[in-house]
Design a protein around this motif. Sequence first.
Motif, PDB file in Angstrom:
ATOM      1  N   THR A 384       9.066  12.591  -3.249  1.00 51.58           N
ATOM      2  CA  THR A 384       9.183  11.154  -2.989  1.00 51.58           C
ATOM      3  C   THR A 384      10.509  10.580  -3.477  1.00 51.58           C
ATOM      4  O   THR A 384      10.818   9.422  -3.181  1.00 51.58           O
ATOM      5  CB  THR A 384       8.031  10.359  -3.655  1.00 51.58           C
ATOM      6  OG1 THR A 384       8.091  10.525  -5.069  1.00 51.58           O
ATOM      7  CG2 THR A 384       6.682  10.813  -3.129  1.00 51.58           C
ATOM      8  N   ILE A 414       9.352   3.792  -0.076  1.00 48.54           N
ATOM      9  CA  ILE A 414       9.491   5.037   0.686  1.00 48.54           C
ATOM     10  C   ILE A 414      10.941   5.180   1.129  1.00 48.54           C
ATOM     11  O   ILE A 414      11.624   4.186   1.385  1.00 48.54           O
ATOM     12  CB  ILE A 414       8.577   5.007   1.941  1.00 48.54           C
ATOM     13  CG1 ILE A 414       7.115   4.794   1.552  1.00 48.54           C
ATOM     14  CG2 ILE A 414       8.728   6.282   2.767  1.00 48.54           C
ATOM     15  CD1 ILE A 414       6.444   5.974   0.933  1.00 48.54           C
ATOM     16  N   ARG A 473       0.663   7.475   0.995  1.00 52.60           N
ATOM     17  CA  ARG A 473       2.096   7.355   1.266  1.00 52.60           C
ATOM     18  C   ARG A 473       2.469   8.002   2.600  1.00 52.60           C
ATOM     19  O   ARG A 473       3.431   7.580   3.255  1.00 52.60           O
ATOM     20  CB  ARG A 473       2.899   8.010   0.134  1.00 52.60           C
ATOM     21  CG  ARG A 473       2.922   7.199  -1.155  1.00 52.60           C
ATOM     22  CD  ARG A 473       3.697   7.891  -2.244  1.00 52.60           C
ATOM     23  NE  ARG A 473       3.782   7.068  -3.440  1.00 52.60           N
ATOM     24  CZ  ARG A 473       4.801   6.281  -3.748  1.00 52.60           C
ATOM     25  NH1 ARG A 473       5.835   6.217  -2.946  1.00 52.60           N
ATOM     26  NH2 ARG A 473       4.800   5.561  -4.851  1.00 52.60           N
TER      27      ARG A 473
END
Length: 486
Positions: A384, A414, A473
Amino acid sequence: MESNHEKSILTLLNDFSIIKDIITVVTTENIKSLISDYECILRSEGIGRGSIVALSISDSFTLSMFIMTTLEMGCTDVLFYHDLKPAEYDQLLDYYPVQFILSDNDVFDMQWSSVRKVGGNVKLFKPGADLSIWEKVNTKKLESSVVLLTSGSTTKVPKAVIKPLSNIIADGRAILEALEMKPGQRILCAAPIDHAYGLGFGLLAPLIASSSVLYVSPSILPSQLVKKINNFNIDILIGLPLHYKMLAESRSDTLVLNHLKIALSATAPIGRDTLLKFQEKYNFTIWSVYGSSEAGVMTIQQDRVSKEEPISIGVPFPGVRLELISNEDLPHNCYELAVISGALAIGYFENGTYIDLKKENCWKTGDVITSEDDKYYLSGRLNTFINVNGKKVNPLEIEEVLMRHPAVKEAVVIGEKSDKRIEVPHAFLTVSRVIEDIILINYCKEFLADYKIPSSFTYLDELPRGSTGKIMRNRLLKNINGGESL
């Protein structure tokens, strides 16, 4: 050394019981009798040692009974979440085919005719699938094992993590020792037991400790949750971050936790704001558990939280050893965390490939850790981190800054591919009032370097979450890439 009794549910059953309601308790003898009855029915339909069985059952009590029965029979239990859509089940069964399905979900009636009802609303289905993928795993290792589907995967389908019963029991014993669980204690499990957290804390540990468990729906309302805790004199609460957030934000002044001794949370980090509000409202500290399907329980944080001090991941569970692995792509004082544990999975499937974890002898978590004064702090995940022109940006740092703004309730950041083919931070937010992007950008400039400031914002009514409350996510990533609407 693994002993035979660590491969049998029945030999562990001593004085374990399940509380159904205020007057009904399912005793050990009742449980053994139900297991015997279910086993007779399942064997008559061809289920036995080595059978690959999917379980997708909404009621935790019923699911617990079938998990105990099939593991005692030597089956491989593939635990499917019970609230998936038909297309999601189809995809899972394409990747992880099974011989039998036990479910109370009518979605399977659309594809196959049920063979029969086997208990309550649970029906038996026989898909007749090609099982060749499971040949990649030693047959003996699959017997009496659980396959956990990891909700946190960013791949097309979840990973399938394989854990023999002996490894799950090792997890249960570590939990029992860390919590000092005692016979007769009453435990309320509001976590789904088709997830590693609910399975370990809500079934195996209480079973080994000869405790009593009350199962409730993960979607239970805060007032009902407190009522159950008090009416049943609950000692230990197995909760989810969403439960504590709702309890902390409840406007009721009558919610009091009378008998409770331990409140546990896992599956996702709890925000500092929720921890502080809960402490202030109930004068009670939530214990945060850090773990994974692959490694089982890893650490537990039991300290009272303050406004200023960073929150560590706590101390390792008994039998767990942590190791920090250097990675040249990470910033200074950041390491990947590896875990060595007796509860380690034997391996997992990902995108059709089987990874044998026993060859590795440890699990590289993919989590990034910083270390200070012999304490460990979670700093994000390797996959990430956002690569902004060669500079590694930790999205958690940006999220923490955004959530300090009074208008922001939740934030997830993100990495988004820009027109210049580099990654830039993109923030998904839930807010308490309408706010302009420029106000948030200027606010971030007070605390963050320019390259860390989000280039764009998406405002949502709520963030997408899985059955345990963990933020998905992967869905947010698909959204900014144009592949999925929210």
